[in-house]
Enzyme design. Structure first.
Site, PDB file in Angstrom:
ATOM      1  N   ASP A  25       0.826  -1.217   0.000  1.00  0.00           N
ATOM      2  CA  ASP A  25       0.000   0.000   0.000  1.00  0.00           C
ATOM      3  C   ASP A  25       0.856   1.262   0.000  1.00  0.00           C
ATOM      4  O   ASP A  25       1.974   1.272   0.507  1.00  0.00           O
ATOM      5  CB  ASP A  25      -0.912  -0.032   1.242  1.00  0.00           C
ATOM      6  N   GLY A  26       0.295   2.314  -0.564  1.00  0.00           N
ATOM      7  CA  GLY A  26       0.938   3.629  -0.511  1.00  0.00           C
ATOM      8  C   GLY A  26       1.451   4.114  -1.868  1.00  0.00           C
ATOM      9  O   GLY A  26       2.113   5.152  -1.940  1.00  0.00           O
ATOM     10  N   GLY A  28      -0.206   5.439  -4.390  1.00  0.00           N
ATOM     11  CA  GLY A  28      -0.819   6.713  -4.784  1.00  0.00           C
ATOM     12  C   GLY A  28      -0.170   7.884  -4.065  1.00  0.00           C
ATOM     13  O   GLY A  28       0.159   8.906  -4.674  1.00  0.00           O
ATOM     14  N   ARG A  29       0.031   7.734  -2.738  1.00  0.00           N
ATOM     15  CA  ARG A  29       0.641   8.816  -1.954  1.00  0.00           C
ATOM     16  C   ARG A  29       2.094   9.031  -2.354  1.00  0.00           C
ATOM     17  O   ARG A  29       2.590  10.148  -2.363  1.00  0.00           O
ATOM     18  CB  ARG A  29       0.522   8.502  -0.456  1.00  0.00           C
ATOM     19  N   HIS A  42       1.784   3.203  -9.114  1.00  0.00           N
ATOM     20  CA  HIS A  42       1.513   1.769  -9.306  1.00  0.00           C
ATOM     21  C   HIS A  42       2.648   1.104 -10.088  1.00  0.00           C
ATOM     22  O   HIS A  42       3.019  -0.033  -9.807  1.00  0.00           O
ATOM     23  CB  HIS A  42       0.171   1.565 -10.003  1.00  0.00           C
ATOM     24  N   SER A  70      -7.651  -5.428  -4.544  1.00  0.00           N
ATOM     25  CA  SER A  70      -8.717  -5.989  -3.704  1.00  0.00           C
ATOM     26  C   SER A  70     -10.051  -5.974  -4.443  1.00  0.00           C
ATOM     27  O   SER A  70     -10.223  -5.266  -5.444  1.00  0.00           O
ATOM     28  CB  SER A  70      -8.835  -5.180  -2.403  1.00  0.00           C
ATOM     29  N   LEU A 135      11.152 -19.844  -3.877  1.00  0.00           N
ATOM     30  CA  LEU A 135      10.009 -19.139  -3.277  1.00  0.00           C
ATOM     31  C   LEU A 135       8.703 -19.465  -4.008  1.00  0.00           C
ATOM     32  O   LEU A 135       8.661 -19.508  -5.238  1.00  0.00           O
ATOM     33  CB  LEU A 135      10.265 -17.629  -3.371  1.00  0.00           C
ATOM     34  N   ARG A 188       2.415  -4.330   6.690  1.00  0.00           N
ATOM     35  CA  ARG A 188       1.696  -3.282   5.958  1.00  0.00           C
ATOM     36  C   ARG A 188       2.459  -1.975   6.041  1.00  0.00           C
ATOM     37  O   ARG A 188       2.537  -1.344   7.096  1.00  0.00           O
ATOM     38  CB  ARG A 188       0.274  -3.068   6.477  1.00  0.00           C
ATOM     39  N   ARG A 194      -4.595  -1.443   9.285  1.00  0.00           N
ATOM     40  CA  ARG A 194      -5.781  -2.281   9.067  1.00  0.00           C
ATOM     41  C   ARG A 194      -5.460  -3.362   8.043  1.00  0.00           C
ATOM     42  O   ARG A 194      -4.471  -3.268   7.305  1.00  0.00           O
ATOM     43  CB  ARG A 194      -6.971  -1.436   8.606  1.00  0.00           C
ATOM     44  N   LEU A 195      -6.358  -4.350   7.990  1.00  0.00           N
ATOM     45  CA  LEU A 195      -6.160  -5.468   7.063  1.00  0.00           C
ATOM     46  C   LEU A 195      -6.790  -5.207   5.701  1.00  0.00           C
ATOM     47  O   LEU A 195      -6.407  -5.833   4.713  1.00  0.00           O
ATOM     48  CB  LEU A 195      -6.780  -6.750   7.635  1.00  0.00           C
TER      49      LEU A 195
HETATM   50  C1  IPE Z   1      -5.384  -2.552   0.285  1.00  0.00           C
HETATM   51  O1  IPE Z   1      -5.092  -1.202   0.111  1.00  0.00           O
HETATM   52  C2  IPE Z   1      -5.361  -3.255  -1.032  1.00  0.00           C
HETATM   53  C3  IPE Z   1      -4.052  -3.363  -1.674  1.00  0.00           C
HETATM   54  C4  IPE Z   1      -2.931  -2.901  -1.206  1.00  0.00           C
HETATM   55  C5  IPE Z   1      -4.073  -4.033  -2.919  1.00  0.00           C
HETATM   56  P1  IPE Z   1      -6.226  -0.090  -0.054  1.00  0.00           P
HETATM   57  O2  IPE Z   1      -5.520   1.172  -0.307  1.00  0.00           O
HETATM   58  O3  IPE Z   1      -7.230  -0.533  -1.022  1.00  0.00           O
HETATM   59  O4  IPE Z   1      -6.888  -0.112   1.401  1.00  0.00           O
HETATM   60  P2  IPE Z   1      -7.736   1.003   2.150  1.00  0.00           P
HETATM   61  O5  IPE Z   1      -8.784   1.483   1.205  1.00  0.00           O
HETATM   62  O6  IPE Z   1      -6.793   2.087   2.535  1.00  0.00           O
HETATM   63  O7  IPE Z   1      -8.285   0.300   3.345  1.00  0.00           O
HETATM   64  C1  IPE Z   2      -1.875   0.228  -3.248  1.00  0.00           C
HETATM   65  O1  IPE Z   2      -1.587   1.590  -3.280  1.00  0.00           O
HETATM   66  C2  IPE Z   2      -2.179  -0.351  -4.603  1.00  0.00           C
HETATM   67  C3  IPE Z   2      -3.587  -0.727  -4.819  1.00  0.00           C
HETATM   68  C4  IPE Z   2      -4.522  -0.673  -3.912  1.00  0.00           C
HETATM   69  C5  IPE Z   2      -3.936  -1.216  -6.134  1.00  0.00           C
HETATM   70  P1  IPE Z   2      -2.733   2.681  -3.241  1.00  0.00           P
HETATM   71  O2  IPE Z   2      -3.164   2.994  -4.618  1.00  0.00           O
HETATM   72  O3  IPE Z   2      -3.820   2.257  -2.321  1.00  0.00           O
HETATM   73  O4  IPE Z   2      -1.952   3.906  -2.632  1.00  0.00           O
HETATM   74  P2  IPE Z   2      -2.519   4.965  -1.601  1.00  0.00           P
HETATM   75  O5  IPE Z   2      -2.991   4.194  -0.398  1.00  0.00           O
HETATM   76  O6  IPE Z   2      -3.641   5.695  -2.273  1.00  0.00           O
HETATM   77  O7  IPE Z   2      -1.349   5.842  -1.292  1.00  0.00           O
HETATM   78 MG    MG Z   3      -4.094   2.507  -0.339  1.00  0.00          MG
END
Ligand code: IPE
Ligand code: IPE
Ligand code: MG
Length: 240
Positions: A25-26, A28-29, A42, A70, A135, A188, A194-195
């Site tokens: 995750d992260g 986008g930020r 991405h 997800s 792996l 994470r 969170r999960l």
């Molecule tokens: C969880 O991240 C899904 C993946 C990393 C693929 P999200 O960015 O979708 O989760 P939330 O919306 O912050 O809970």
């Molecule tokens: C995780 O990164 C990738 C996917 C959920 C596909 P995000 O796209 O959720 O990045 P943030 O959380 O917005 O930074």
């Molecule tokens: Mg995210």
């Protein structure tokens, strides 16, 4: 030389968990911080996944499960979803590389919701790498823990298993991860605690490791630190 000395000091390779799961995750930020479009995040995240999977193979992790998309991520703007799908396409076309590195690639999640051409590429990638002995890497695509349990219950009913015969083992053997053990360690990054619907059945006794680092900035040293912390945990499983 200095690199290897540092690595050795940081991590005792004999004590790695069998199965590590990572919520990637992260992205986008990470892109926003650089004034780039989210989609650039991405792409960077996909590159990071390859690096971390290779590292897990190198240090002897047996199973790695990564959360890539997800069942809820379809809510995002179409343009972002389309770009993520294109990144999957590119990645899958290129995944023959993993075979030469002795990494087995498999997918968990609901394939019926994925574009047909991607499903074909996923099947090919699984077939191409099926004999790898290093792996075992499981990528969760169109995966949701609740969705997984719904599918498991449907299958159990379809098979006509008697109510009194249903045990925890029945559930465990009808979910996507039926062929491999639950994760000992779930990582994470990105500062979220969170999960987000990831491995909700399998994580009953997992250890969690959180970090504020955004996934594209995650390093092998971060992974070492997570493993090192995991090794200090006292897992009781309800005992004393
Ligand atoms: C969880 O991240 C899904 C993946 C990393 C693929 P999200 O960015 O979708 O989760 P939330 O919306 O912050 O809970
Ligand atoms: C995780 O990164 C990738 C996917 C959920 C596909 P995000 O796209 O959720 O990045 P943030 O959380 O917005 O930074
Ligand atoms: Mg995210």
């Amino acid at each position: 030389m200095a690199f290897f000395r540092k690595k050795k000091a940081l991590l005792n390779y004999t004590a790695v968990p069998t199965h590590i799961a990572i919520i990637m995750d992260g992205n986008g930020r990470w892109a926003k911080k650089r004034s780039l479009p989210r989609t650039a995040g991405h792409a960077a995240g996909s590159k990071k996944f390859k690096e971390i999977a290779r590292y897990c193979n190198k240090i002897g992790i047996k199973y790695l499960t990564v959360y890539a998309f997800s069942t809820e991520n379809w809510k995002r703007p179409k343009e972002e979803v389309d770009t993520i799908m294109n990144i999957f396409r590119d990645y899958l076309k290129d995944s023959a590389n993993f075979k030469s590195e002795n990494i087995m690639l498999k997918f968990i999640g609901d394939r019926s919701g994925m574009p047909e051409d991607i499903v074909k590429l996923m099947n090919n990638a699984e077939y191409d790498s099926k004999d790898a002995t290093g792996l075992k890497c499981y990528m969760a695509i169109n995966y949701g823990g609740r969705d997984e349990l719904v599918h498991a219950v449907r299958d159990i009913v379809k098979e006509g298993i008697r109510e009194t015969d249903i045990t925890e083992e029945t559930i465990s053997s009808h979910i996507y991860t039926k062929d491999y053990p639950d994760p000992e360690l779930i990582i994470r990054p990105s500062g979220e605690y969170r999960l987000s619907n990831f491995l909700i059945w399998q994580s009953a006794y997992s250890e969690f490791w959180f970090s504020n680092v955004l996934w594209p900035d995650f390093t092998t040293d971060d992974l070492d630190r997570a493993i090192e912390d995991y090794n200090k945990r006292n897992r009781r499983f309800g005992g004393i």
